[in-house]
Design a protein around this motif. Structure first.
Motif, mmCIF file in Angstrom:
data_model
loop_
_atom_site.group_PDB
_atom_site.id
_atom_site.type_symbol
_atom_site.label_atom_id
_atom_site.label_comp_id
_atom_site.label_asym_id
_atom_site.label_seq_id
_atom_site.Cartn_x
_atom_site.Cartn_y
_atom_site.Cartn_z
ATOM 1 N N LEU A 151 33.496 45.495 23.877
ATOM 2 C CA LEU A 151 32.151 45.592 23.487
ATOM 3 C C LEU A 151 31.937 43.861 23.683
ATOM 4 O O LEU A 151 32.366 43.184 23.042
ATOM 5 N N ILE A 152 30.827 43.665 24.675
ATOM 6 C CA ILE A 152 30.552 42.312 25.019
ATOM 7 C C ILE A 152 29.247 42.038 24.614
ATOM 8 O O ILE A 152 28.213 42.766 25.132
ATOM 9 N N ASP A 153 28.934 40.835 23.816
ATOM 10 C CA ASP A 153 27.511 40.573 23.558
ATOM 11 C C ASP A 153 26.956 39.581 24.535
ATOM 12 O O ASP A 153 26.775 38.465 24.637
ATOM 13 N N LEU A 212 35.052 34.341 35.192
ATOM 14 C CA LEU A 212 35.532 35.480 34.560
ATOM 15 C C LEU A 212 36.577 35.038 33.469
ATOM 16 O O LEU A 212 36.516 35.705 32.179
ATOM 17 N N VAL A 213 37.813 34.779 33.880
ATOM 18 C CA VAL A 213 38.957 34.580 33.055
ATOM 19 C C VAL A 213 39.732 33.437 33.257
ATOM 20 O O VAL A 213 40.881 33.279 33.509
ATOM 21 N N PRO A 214 38.968 32.453 33.100
ATOM 22 C CA PRO A 214 39.348 31.142 33.242
ATOM 23 C C PRO A 214 40.871 30.840 32.275
ATOM 24 O O PRO A 214 40.918 30.960 31.105
ATOM 25 N N GLY A 215 41.934 30.246 32.811
ATOM 26 C CA GLY A 215 43.086 30.176 32.042
ATOM 27 C C GLY A 215 44.127 31.294 32.216
ATOM 28 O O GLY A 215 45.239 31.115 32.352
ATOM 29 N N PHE A 230 32.830 46.847 28.507
ATOM 30 C CA PHE A 230 33.576 46.311 29.681
ATOM 31 C C PHE A 230 34.689 47.494 29.540
ATOM 32 O O PHE A 230 35.460 47.539 28.810
ATOM 33 N N VAL A 231 35.036 48.403 30.839
ATOM 34 C CA VAL A 231 36.103 49.227 30.806
ATOM 35 C C VAL A 231 37.108 48.850 31.886
ATOM 36 O O VAL A 231 36.662 48.787 33.029
ATOM 37 N N TRP A 232 38.151 48.771 31.560
ATOM 38 C CA TRP A 232 39.286 48.459 32.834
ATOM 39 C C TRP A 232 40.343 49.688 32.562
ATOM 40 O O TRP A 232 41.200 49.871 31.435
ATOM 41 N N VAL A 233 40.511 49.933 33.571
ATOM 42 C CA VAL A 233 41.652 51.258 33.819
ATOM 43 C C VAL A 233 42.540 51.155 34.917
ATOM 44 O O VAL A 233 41.994 50.703 35.914
ATOM 45 N N ALA A 234 43.704 51.289 34.345
ATOM 46 C CA ALA A 234 44.668 51.047 35.584
ATOM 47 C C ALA A 234 45.919 52.442 35.577
ATOM 48 O O ALA A 234 46.146 52.718 34.470
ATOM 49 N N ASP A 235 46.154 53.045 36.561
ATOM 50 C CA ASP A 235 46.948 53.963 36.789
ATOM 51 C C ASP A 235 48.269 53.136 37.651
ATOM 52 O O ASP A 235 47.994 52.737 38.691
ATOM 53 N N ASP A 288 40.436 40.197 26.624
ATOM 54 C CA ASP A 288 39.866 39.352 25.636
ATOM 55 C C ASP A 288 39.330 37.875 26.099
ATOM 56 O O ASP A 288 38.317 37.216 25.538
ATOM 57 N N VAL A 289 39.871 37.323 27.170
ATOM 58 C CA VAL A 289 39.545 36.116 27.843
ATOM 59 C C VAL A 289 38.087 36.427 28.335
ATOM 60 O O VAL A 289 37.177 35.759 28.348
ATOM 61 N N LEU A 290 37.819 37.563 29.228
ATOM 62 C CA LEU A 290 36.645 37.958 29.745
ATOM 63 C C LEU A 290 35.821 38.139 28.745
ATOM 64 O O LEU A 290 34.453 37.444 28.812
#
Length: 134
Positions: A9-11, A31-34, A98-103, A122-124
């Motif tokens: 959940l992102i504010d 988006l995800v620096p580092g 944000f929902v990220w799914v990987a198969d 977490d970085v995103l």
């Protein structure tokens, strides 16, 4: 086949988060620096260099602005199969999910992928919330 699902959940407004995700060549800056230190675009793909030094070639499958959904797969020798999606769902009040799914195959890679996806999410979240604050 292993399936990994990570949610945060992102504010920050859904449109702002989606705009950064759909900018597929800017993982390392927007988006995800580092977590990601470089992104290079090639025809139909992006080459992603992670902070750990790992490099992945991600084939870009679909960017669906109406659904705020991005689909990609990882090419290479590590996975027998890999397909992932990112979705941004509007939660109202300037927040989103944000929902990220990987198969993936083989199943034995699931713990490593789960760890990487959790760290990336977490970085995103931190990046998007900092950007939303100003």
């Amino acid at each position: 086949m292993a399936s990994v699902r990570i949610e945060r959940l992102i504010d920050a407004p859904a449109d702002r988060v989606w705009d950064a995700i759909r900018d597929v060549g800017a993982l390392h800056t927007r988006l995800v620096p580092g977590f990601v230190v470089d992104t290079r675009l090639e025809d139909g793909a992006r080459i992603v260099t992670f902070g750990s030094g790992m490099v992945a070639r991600e084939r870009l499958i679909d960017i669906d602005d109406a659904r705020r959904r991005f689909a990609y797969s990882i090419d290479g020798e590590t996975f027998a199969h890999h397909h992932a999606t990112n979705e941004v769902l509007d939660e109202g009040d300037g927040r989103c999910r944000f929902v990220w799914v990987a198969d993936l195959l083989p199943d034995s890679l699931a713990p490593m992928v789960t760890g990487m996806m959790g760290q990336g999410a977490d970085v995103l979240k931190a990046t998007m919330e900092a950007t939303a604050r100003g």
